[in-house]
Design an enzyme around this catalytic site. Structure first.
Site, PDB file in Angstrom:
ATOM      1  N   ASP A  12       6.423  -0.992  -2.180  1.00 19.71           N
ATOM      2  CA  ASP A  12       7.229  -2.050  -2.789  1.00 19.71           C
ATOM      3  C   ASP A  12       8.471  -2.398  -1.977  1.00 19.71           C
ATOM      4  O   ASP A  12       9.506  -2.746  -2.541  1.00 19.71           O
ATOM      5  CB  ASP A  12       7.645  -1.669  -4.222  1.00 19.71           C
ATOM      6  CG  ASP A  12       6.464  -1.190  -5.032  1.00 19.71           C
ATOM      7  OD1 ASP A  12       5.465  -1.920  -5.063  1.00 19.71           O
ATOM      8  OD2 ASP A  12       6.528  -0.099  -5.615  1.00 19.71           O
ATOM      9  N   LYS A  15       7.037  -5.987   1.784  1.00 16.45           N
ATOM     10  CA  LYS A  15       6.206  -6.268   2.963  1.00 16.45           C
ATOM     11  C   LYS A  15       5.578  -7.655   2.864  1.00 16.45           C
ATOM     12  O   LYS A  15       5.458  -8.362   3.855  1.00 16.45           O
ATOM     13  CB  LYS A  15       5.082  -5.213   3.076  1.00 16.45           C
ATOM     14  CG  LYS A  15       5.603  -3.812   3.322  1.00 16.45           C
ATOM     15  CD  LYS A  15       4.479  -2.798   3.413  1.00 16.45           C
ATOM     16  CE  LYS A  15       3.795  -2.495   2.114  1.00 16.45           C
ATOM     17  NZ  LYS A  15       4.592  -1.742   1.143  1.00 16.45           N
ATOM     18  N   LYS A  17       6.649 -10.397   1.554  1.00 14.36           N
ATOM     19  CA  LYS A  17       7.570 -11.476   1.925  1.00 14.36           C
ATOM     20  C   LYS A  17       7.726 -11.543   3.448  1.00 14.36           C
ATOM     21  O   LYS A  17       7.762 -12.626   4.040  1.00 14.36           O
ATOM     22  CB  LYS A  17       8.924 -11.224   1.253  1.00 14.36           C
ATOM     23  CG  LYS A  17       9.902 -12.343   1.486  1.00 14.36           C
ATOM     24  CD  LYS A  17      11.277 -11.994   1.003  1.00 14.36           C
ATOM     25  CE  LYS A  17      12.274 -12.769   1.814  1.00 14.36           C
ATOM     26  NZ  LYS A  17      13.614 -12.233   1.755  1.00 14.36           N
ATOM     27  N   ASN A  37      -4.372  -1.871  -6.120  1.00 16.44           N
ATOM     28  CA  ASN A  37      -3.197  -1.060  -6.493  1.00 16.44           C
ATOM     29  C   ASN A  37      -1.941  -1.691  -5.882  1.00 16.44           C
ATOM     30  O   ASN A  37      -0.833  -1.454  -6.335  1.00 16.44           O
ATOM     31  CB  ASN A  37      -3.344   0.400  -6.037  1.00 16.44           C
ATOM     32  CG  ASN A  37      -3.778   0.538  -4.577  1.00 16.44           C
ATOM     33  OD1 ASN A  37      -4.149  -0.433  -3.944  1.00 16.44           O
ATOM     34  ND2 ASN A  37      -3.716   1.746  -4.060  1.00 16.44           N
ATOM     35  N   GLY A  39       0.560  -4.837  -4.887  1.00 15.42           N
ATOM     36  CA  GLY A  39       0.951  -6.102  -5.485  1.00 15.42           C
ATOM     37  C   GLY A  39       2.012  -6.715  -4.593  1.00 15.42           C
ATOM     38  O   GLY A  39       3.081  -6.150  -4.435  1.00 15.42           O
ATOM     39  N   HIS A  40       1.674  -7.806  -3.952  1.00 18.67           N
ATOM     40  CA  HIS A  40       2.616  -8.436  -3.029  1.00 18.67           C
ATOM     41  C   HIS A  40       3.102  -9.759  -3.605  1.00 18.67           C
ATOM     42  O   HIS A  40       2.307 -10.600  -3.991  1.00 18.67           O
ATOM     43  CB  HIS A  40       1.960  -8.665  -1.663  1.00 18.67           C
ATOM     44  CG  HIS A  40       1.697  -7.376  -0.940  1.00 18.67           C
ATOM     45  ND1 HIS A  40       0.919  -7.285   0.180  1.00 18.67           N
ATOM     46  CD2 HIS A  40       2.128  -6.129  -1.190  1.00 18.67           C
ATOM     47  CE1 HIS A  40       0.881  -6.031   0.584  1.00 18.67           C
ATOM     48  NE2 HIS A  40       1.606  -5.311  -0.235  1.00 18.67           N
ATOM     49  N   THR A  41       4.403  -9.906  -3.685  1.00 19.41           N
ATOM     50  CA  THR A  41       4.973 -11.120  -4.271  1.00 19.41           C
ATOM     51  C   THR A  41       5.529 -12.005  -3.167  1.00 19.41           C
ATOM     52  O   THR A  41       6.245 -11.530  -2.286  1.00 19.41           O
ATOM     53  CB  THR A  41       6.121 -10.738  -5.234  1.00 19.41           C
ATOM     54  OG1 THR A  41       5.618  -9.778  -6.151  1.00 19.41           O
ATOM     55  CG2 THR A  41       6.645 -11.939  -5.996  1.00 19.41           C
ATOM     56  N   THR A 127      -2.439   4.014 -10.444  1.00 19.97           N
ATOM     57  CA  THR A 127      -2.396   2.690 -11.067  1.00 19.97           C
ATOM     58  C   THR A 127      -3.612   2.434 -11.968  1.00 19.97           C
ATOM     59  O   THR A 127      -3.722   1.351 -12.535  1.00 19.97           O
ATOM     60  CB  THR A 127      -2.335   1.592  -9.983  1.00 19.97           C
ATOM     61  OG1 THR A 127      -3.495   1.748  -9.152  1.00 19.97           O
ATOM     62  CG2 THR A 127      -1.085   1.695  -9.135  1.00 19.97           C
ATOM     63  N   ARG A 141     -20.255   9.069   0.838  1.00 19.37           N
ATOM     64  CA  ARG A 141     -21.353   8.190   1.258  1.00 19.37           C
ATOM     65  C   ARG A 141     -22.230   7.733   0.096  1.00 19.37           C
ATOM     66  O   ARG A 141     -23.438   7.553   0.234  1.00 19.37           O
ATOM     67  CB  ARG A 141     -22.183   8.853   2.374  1.00 19.37           C
ATOM     68  CG  ARG A 141     -21.395   8.907   3.664  1.00 19.37           C
ATOM     69  CD  ARG A 141     -21.868   9.956   4.591  1.00 19.37           C
ATOM     70  NE  ARG A 141     -21.715  11.278   4.000  1.00 19.37           N
ATOM     71  CZ  ARG A 141     -22.120  12.403   4.567  1.00 19.37           C
ATOM     72  NH1 ARG A 141     -22.702  12.349   5.735  1.00 19.37           N
ATOM     73  NH2 ARG A 141     -21.936  13.561   3.981  1.00 19.37           N
ATOM     74  N   GLN A 223       0.910  -0.225   0.268  1.00 26.96           N
ATOM     75  CA  GLN A 223       1.522   1.078  -0.009  1.00 26.96           C
ATOM     76  C   GLN A 223       2.429   1.476   1.159  1.00 26.96           C
ATOM     77  O   GLN A 223       2.949   0.596   1.812  1.00 26.96           O
ATOM     78  CB  GLN A 223       0.466   2.152  -0.330  1.00 26.96           C
ATOM     79  CG  GLN A 223      -0.257   1.927  -1.638  1.00 26.96           C
ATOM     80  CD  GLN A 223      -1.440   0.994  -1.508  1.00 26.96           C
ATOM     81  OE1 GLN A 223      -2.211   1.092  -0.586  1.00 26.96           O
ATOM     82  NE2 GLN A 223      -1.567   0.071  -2.414  1.00 26.96           N
TER      83      GLN A 223
END
Ligand code: IMP
Length: 430
Positions: A12, A15, A17, A37, A39-41, A127, A141, A223
């Site tokens: 968080d 990254k 942005k 998992n 979440g990029h805003t 998450t 596998r 992450q």
């Protein structure tokens, strides 16, 4: 030129942005690990966009966006993201998905939740998106790859084995859950195949042709270093390698082709989920930073744990990732602080440690050693050059830089796309 963007803390760091900012000069943006998992805003003139699987570069129509082989993708989430983009007038025609990427199957989130619940007090705080179980199946596998969606007979046969012999017995005997119905799953996944089919490719030649042409490629990490499966605070980590090495294996770009690695750190520290966090602030200062920084999870909405900047963690991230520079984000969140503190290392049993220890019990019980600096107590959101920043703010950045031992070339001063102070050379790809 190839630039890798990785997180230097516990995720968080902003990254997304930074990727969006650099994507203006990029030809290709690749996600190489993790799944929904993340979440990029990204905030643009058209409003706020939140991405979990689709690379943040998608808002630039000239950028090819690749979901790389190292990703685990939940098709339901991917399809929803594609639809949401369309609803907002963005056609993801430049999106391609590696046929080698793995699927998060419908039993993975359930298994994630059941496993977490059965850990009791030792739970990791995942998450619940099925990320760990999906990567575990990849390694066993018995995972399904995106390309498998295009092979109906194979899919049915493999589901018979995986669901019939592995998943259902586990769900029924260990957790007294209901069994998954193979026939229903085949129908369900064939439906996903139809929607995703136009995007599925062997991304290897596409990426390597771009490399050979000298294209500008951004690898968008998800992450972070301290959540890395090998170098993070294990077992309180995610199930992929989120360090620069993972960017190579998760995309097929060899290490010798990486030109720059940018480690992204917030001007303070946050973490979601459980596990050691030496500089955590369990007081009103932490609460103030959480509120001002809107530190609530993009994916789960959970309040993030908040603490002072940890120079030992940042330097460790610089070393593990071979950072050529650091981007310091959300510095404006500290604008109102009368003073700020920086952790320079940890004292544990009479010894000083300048990096996070592998033994998480030591990391949990160590005493951070702090330096206190005066705050700048002025808004920096409109600053666009180094000279615009208040003197105390510059002193803080310089001290952080000394501790990181890598140049801080970008400073985030607000949530908008343009709210950056760039200290390094422009354009960034050169
Ligand atoms: P998982 O990745 O869902 O298995 O969760 C493992 C740990 O990584 C938990 O502590 C999560 O909160 C954390 N985590 C996973 N993805 C992110 C992220 O994108 N940002 C911050 N923390 C994350």
């Amino acid at each position: 030129m190839v630039i890798v963007i990785v997180g230097g803390q516990w995720g968080d760091e902003g990254k997304g942005k930074l990727v969006d900012f650099l994507a203006q000069q990029a030809d290709m943006v690749i996600r190489a690990q993790g799944g929904n998992n993340a979440g990029h805003t990204v905030v643009t003139e058209h409003g706020e966009f939140k991405f979990q699987l689709i690379p943040s570069g998608i808002l630039h129509s000239h950028v090819t966006c690749v979901i790389g082989n190292g990703v685990v993708a939940d098709p339901r989430v991917l399809i929803r993201e594609i639809e949401q983009l369309r609803e907002r007038g963005v056609e993801p025609q430049n999106l391609i998905i590696s046929e080698r990427a793995h699927l998060v199957m419908s039993y993975h989130p359930l298994l994630d939740k059941l496993e977490e619940e059965s850990r009791g007090d030792d739970r990791l705080g995942t998450t619940w998106r099925g990320i760990g179980p999906a990567y575990a199946d990849k390694i066993r596998r018995i995972g399904f790859r995106i390309g498998d969606l295009q092979k109906q007979v194979f899919m049915r046969k493999k589901l018979d084995f995986v669901v019939g012999k592995v998943k259902n017995p586990t769900l029924q005997r260990l957790y007294t859950e209901e069994a998954f119905d193979n026939d229903h799953m085949v129908e369900e996944y064939l439906g996903y195949a139809q929607v995703l089919d136009p995007y599925i490719r062997d991304t290897f030649p596409i990426i390597h042709d771009a490399l050979d042409r000298g294209a500008n490629i951004l690898l968008e990490g998800a992450q972070s270093t301290m959540l890395d499966l090998d170098f993070g605070s294990y077992p309180y980590v995610t199930s992929s390698n989120c360090t620069a090495g993972g960017a190579c294996t998760g995309s097929g770009i060899p290490p010798t082709r990486i030109n720059k690695t940018v480690v992204v750190c917030k001007g303070y520290t946050t973490r979601v989920g459980y596990g050691p966090f030496p500089t955590e602030l369990l007081n009103h200062v932490g609460d103030a930073i959480r509120e001002r920084g809107n530190e609530f999870g993009t994916v789960t909405g959970r309040p993030r744990r908040v603490g002072w900047f940890d120079g030992a963690v940042a330097r460790y991230a610089v070393r593990v990732n071979g950072a050529t520079s650091v981007a310091l984000t959300k510095l404006d969140v500290l604008d109102e602080m009368p003073d700020v503190q920086i952790c320079v290392g940890y004292d544990f049993r009479g010894e000083f440690h300048d990096h996070p220890m592998a033994n998480i019990s030591h990391l949990k019980h160590c005493e951070p050693r702090y330096e206190r600096m005066p705050g700048w107590e002025a808004p920096i959101g409109d600053c666009r050059s180094w000279e615009d920043l208040p003197a105390n703010c510059r002193a803080y950045v310089e001290r952080v830089e000394e501790l990181c031992r890598a140049p801080i070339e970008m400073i985030g001063v607000g949530p908008r796309r343009d709210q950056f102070v760039v200290r390094g050379r422009r354009p960034y790809f050169n």
